[in-house]
Design an enzyme around this catalytic site. Structure first.
Site, mmCIF file in Angstrom:
data_model
loop_
_atom_site.group_PDB
_atom_site.id
_atom_site.type_symbol
_atom_site.label_atom_id
_atom_site.label_comp_id
_atom_site.label_asym_id
_atom_site.label_seq_id
_atom_site.Cartn_x
_atom_site.Cartn_y
_atom_site.Cartn_z
ATOM 1 N N ASP A 229 0.825 -1.254 0.003
ATOM 2 C CA ASP A 229 0.046 0.135 -0.027
ATOM 3 C C ASP A 229 0.861 1.341 0.100
ATOM 4 O O ASP A 229 1.912 1.214 -0.626
ATOM 5 C CB ASP A 229 -0.973 -0.161 1.282
ATOM 6 C CG ASP A 229 -2.264 0.613 0.901
ATOM 7 O OD1 ASP A 229 -2.315 1.723 0.685
ATOM 8 O OD2 ASP A 229 -3.237 -0.261 0.959
ATOM 9 N N HIS B 197 -3.930 6.038 3.350
ATOM 10 C CA HIS B 197 -4.807 5.082 2.932
ATOM 11 C C HIS B 197 -4.049 3.648 3.560
ATOM 12 O O HIS B 197 -4.832 2.686 4.086
ATOM 13 C CB HIS B 197 -4.594 4.781 1.278
ATOM 14 C CG HIS B 197 -5.535 3.695 0.810
ATOM 15 N ND1 HIS B 197 -4.849 2.406 0.505
ATOM 16 C CD2 HIS B 197 -6.654 3.694 0.267
ATOM 17 C CE1 HIS B 197 -5.884 1.542 -0.279
ATOM 18 N NE2 HIS B 197 -6.958 2.433 -0.089
ATOM 19 N N ASN C 266 -13.825 -0.202 -7.154
ATOM 20 C CA ASN C 266 -15.204 0.632 -6.739
ATOM 21 C C ASN C 266 -15.674 1.382 -7.955
ATOM 22 O O ASN C 266 -16.215 2.557 -7.884
ATOM 23 C CB ASN C 266 -14.840 1.787 -5.730
ATOM 24 C CG ASN C 266 -14.121 1.418 -4.561
ATOM 25 O OD1 ASN C 266 -14.382 0.263 -4.078
ATOM 26 N ND2 ASN C 266 -13.473 2.164 -3.831
ATOM 27 N N SER D 25 -11.231 -0.860 -0.613
ATOM 28 C CA SER D 25 -10.189 -0.756 -0.157
ATOM 29 C C SER D 25 -10.330 -1.242 1.496
ATOM 30 O O SER D 25 -9.325 -1.703 2.016
ATOM 31 C CB SER D 25 -9.473 0.469 -0.215
ATOM 32 O OG SER D 25 -9.068 0.979 -1.430
#
Length: 321
Positions: A49, A86, A177, A244
């Site tokens: 990430d 994130h 998404n 996520s």
């Protein structure tokens, strides 16, 4: 290979200085109900990430190492700090520790390997992702968690994932998404649509399919992805929404499942066997398989079924007497 991958787009809802709670998503998948049996101790989860807030009080003692493959910090491999937020949020959902403050992750005693493959802007080259995958494999990760995606099917990326799976590493990916909450279209993002990965769609906390989750025939399971509270930058907390946020629930759940299953069977289970143990712990929600795959990850399913079977068996015995 100058194509780019990004964090799966997500919605930022709010930030908080301090909290003290078990996040609702962690509760929804029933993780606290099995913490008396396992909290994921000794299971290593590689989080590919944007890095991590390595000094966050809920995470610092869970981090066992990491590496930076991005252009942040002059590409220094030893600095895997998160400038985006994130990655820190994802890490907290997986394994934020119990410390009588903040939040608690799905597997609060699992180990976190921070593999920074996305920079401060939340984007990264496929080359960085591939190198990060090979690093996670070399570091003997048990689970690889990736809440990222891109439009291109890159053979080297696919090969790296297949190598991980062959070594019995569970690879968990957010589905993406770009969906509209129904199954009338197919929205593919890589690596989430590879058959070898565990592709995770999102539901809300009321167990309805999220309006943004991708739909396609490679979705394996769903998990909470709307209004998810977790760790954030500078020791703070934030509520975010997106697939996520769903994927790390499954990564943490697999840490619990692997630890429990290895003890129960008194041997190390293979990747297909562990996948089967995950699917045993799902509940169909009544949506199309293109939206929910096998259903919601619900860790207490075996215990619930055992109670039903036991009660039915006792009833049959009594009726036979």
């Amino acid at each position: 290979m100058e194509q780019y991958v990004r964090v799966i787009p997500y919605k930022f809802i709010q930030q908080e200085e301090s909290v003290k709670e078990v996040p609702k998503g962690v509760e929804l998948i029933q993780a606290p109900k099995i913490w008396n049996e396992t909290k994921g101790k000794g299971i290593k989860i590689a989080v590919l990430d944007t890095g991590c807030d390595v000094s966050h009080p809920d995470l610092k003692d869970r981090i066992v190492g990491g590496c930076n493959f991005t252009d942040d910090d002059s590409s220094n491999p030893d600095i895997y700090k998160d400038y985006n937020g994130h990655g820190t949020h994802v890490a907290g959902t997986i394994a934020a520790q119990e410390n009588d403050a903040g939040v608690i992750g799905v597997a609060p005693e699992a180990d976190l390997l921070i593999v920074k493959v996305l920079n401060k802007n939340g984007s990264g080259q496929y080359e960085w992702i591939i190198k990060g995958l090979h690093y996670a494999i070399e570091q003997n990760a048990d689970v690889i968690s990736m809440s990222l995606g891109g439009p291109a099917d890159v053979p080297e990326l696919y090969d790296a994932i297949k190598t991980a799976v062959k070594k019995d590493i569970l690879v968990v990916c957010a589905a993406g998404n770009e969906g509209d909450g129904d199954d009338s279209t197919d929205e593919f993002a890589f690596p989430g649509c590879y058959n070898e990965v565990i592709s995770v769609g999102a539901i809300n906390l009321e167990r309805d399919s999220s309006e943004f989750t991708n739909s396609h025939n490679e979705i394996d399971v769903v998990a909470p992805g709307e209004g998810i509270l977790s760790t954030y930058l500078n020791g703070k907390y934030a509520t975010l929404s997106g697939t996520s946020m769903a994927a790390p629930h499954v990564s943490g759940a697999l840490a619990l499942i692997k630890d429990f299953a290895n003890k129960h069977f008194e041997r190390k289970l293979s990747e297909p066997e562990l996948y089967a143990q995950l699917i045993r712990r799902t509940v169909p929600l009544g949506n199309s398989p293109k939206l929910e795959g096998n259903g919601l990850v619900y860790l207490t399913v075996p215990e619930h079924l055992a109670r039903i079977f036991d009660q039915n068996f006792k009833t049959m015995v009594m009726n036979a007497i």
